[in-house]
Design an enzyme around this catalytic site. Structure first.
Site, PDB file in Angstrom:
ATOM      1  N   ARG A 227       0.844  -1.183   0.000  1.00  0.00           N
ATOM      2  CA  ARG A 227       0.000   0.000   0.000  1.00  0.00           C
ATOM      3  C   ARG A 227       0.881   1.235   0.000  1.00  0.00           C
ATOM      4  O   ARG A 227       1.910   1.291   0.685  1.00  0.00           O
ATOM      5  CB  ARG A 227      -0.934   0.024   1.217  1.00  0.00           C
ATOM      6  CG  ARG A 227      -1.687  -1.267   1.502  1.00  0.00           C
ATOM      7  CD  ARG A 227      -2.378  -1.861   0.302  1.00  0.00           C
ATOM      8  NE  ARG A 227      -3.425  -1.030  -0.260  1.00  0.00           N
ATOM      9  CZ  ARG A 227      -4.006  -1.257  -1.439  1.00  0.00           C
ATOM     10  NH1 ARG A 227      -3.608  -2.270  -2.167  1.00  0.00           N
ATOM     11  NH2 ARG A 227      -4.970  -0.467  -1.876  1.00  0.00           N
ATOM     12  N   HIS A 275       1.355   0.641 -10.555  1.00  0.00           N
ATOM     13  CA  HIS A 275       0.467  -0.312  -9.881  1.00  0.00           C
ATOM     14  C   HIS A 275       0.117  -1.477 -10.811  1.00  0.00           C
ATOM     15  O   HIS A 275      -1.064  -1.792 -11.047  1.00  0.00           O
ATOM     16  CB  HIS A 275      -0.810   0.384  -9.399  1.00  0.00           C
ATOM     17  CG  HIS A 275      -1.405  -0.269  -8.186  1.00  0.00           C
ATOM     18  ND1 HIS A 275      -2.043   0.422  -7.175  1.00  0.00           N
ATOM     19  CD2 HIS A 275      -1.460  -1.577  -7.805  1.00  0.00           C
ATOM     20  CE1 HIS A 275      -2.469  -0.410  -6.242  1.00  0.00           C
ATOM     21  NE2 HIS A 275      -2.125  -1.635  -6.612  1.00  0.00           N
TER      22      HIS A 275
END
Length: 311
Positions: A227, A275
């Site tokens: 994260r 990502h």
């Protein structure tokens, strides 16, 4: 009872593609997308990447939010999500494999001096540089859940010395496992590469601040595929300028997409990937359909989230 698929991410996978794949596995299920929504009162399960308040307002009979991925912190923390609405996440093999491959790829890129040789080629320069010997290299994995354990085993199979860290005790064959806050600086001091795959919780947000970054081995590499809020990015830039760590590879950032004005884009000690480490859902869509069936039949769900714990 109906399942609504709404990812809002057509550059990843379309809602209709997901609906089609689930429908193939569960031919009789009532599966809809925003284009085929019909009566919102029919929707009891919502599969999303991120939860929008608009959905909470327009779906009065919602019982379950299924995250199409692992990170559920923004859903859990949504103050508008009624207490009775349950949350489930995915624990698929395909993205775990992908993230482990991403860690291995960027660790090996450093070990084999690939950037150095690419730069030498651009200058038409024959410049041999000895690779770093893998058995002498220590790689740490932070977070030893489904994805972290897979990553640790893959790194060990390549030939690295692997250490793992988690909040509670874990055991993985061939991996030196540490746990608890006091053990983290001990691990960081020994590792040439640190691979982070931690969830976002009140304990992990901003965990990599100036103090923790200073505990890393000088010249080491920090890789984050967990994260983005794990790392204080201002502290990271200052730490990179001091060489502790020497490099950072970030697949996740605190704000996504990463703003064009962010200094992370141009810092020579940072590599950014957008990502993409755990791209494929693979067989996980079967779990989405299975959870819809279980919800309909009032059976226990797969991978239900403890809203009090946050994961």
């Amino acid at each position: 009872m109906a399942l609504l698929i709404e990812t809002g991410m057509s550059d990843w996978i379309s809602d209709s593609d997901i609906a089609r794949d689930i429908q193939r596995l569960h031919p009789g299920a009532d599966i809809r997308t925003p284009d085929t929504l019909g009566n919102p009162d029919d929707i009891t399960m919502l599969a999303v990447v991120g939860l929008k308040d608009e959905n909470l307002r327009r779906l009065p009979n919602l019982k379950l939010v299924q995250k199409l991925g692992a990170g559920v912190e923004t859903i859990v923390s949504n103050p508008n999500l009624p207490d009775h609405v349950r949350i489930a996440r995915l624990k698929p093999d395909a993205p775990a494999q992908g993230i482990a491959e991403w860690f291995v790829a960027y660790v090996l890129r450093h070990q084999r001096h690939m950037a150095f040789h690419e730069a030498a080629q651009s200058r038409a320069e024959w410049a041999p540089k000895a690779p770093i010997y893998s058995p002498d290299t220590v790689v740490g994995v932070l977070g030893l859940g489904h994805i972290g354990a897979r990553s640790a085993k893959m790194l060990r199979a390549v030939g690295f010395q692997v250490m793992g860290w988690s909040r509670s005790p874990k055991q993985i064959e061939g991996v030196t496992c540490l746990h608890g806050d006091a053990a983290l600086p001990e691990l960081l001091d020994q590792c040439d590469h640190v691979c982070a795959i931690l969830p976002s919780t009140p304990q992990t947000v901003g965990m990599f601040d100036a103090r923790i970054l200073a505990a890393m081995k000088p010249g080491s590499q920090l890789l984050n595929a967990g994260r983005g809020d794990l790392i204080d990015e201002t502290a990271l830039i200052a730490a990179l300028n001091n060489g502790t760590p020497g490099h950072a590879v970030l697949d996740v950032t605190s704000t996504e997409p990463l703003p064009s004005e962010s200094p992370l884009w141009t810092h020579p000690g940072v590599t950014i990937t957008p990502h993409v480490s755990g791209w494929h859902l693979g067989e996980a869509l079967a779990d989405v359909g299975e959870n819809f069936q279980r919800l309909t039949a009032a059976e226990p769900l797969l991978h239900e989230v403890d809203r009090a714990r946050g994961y």
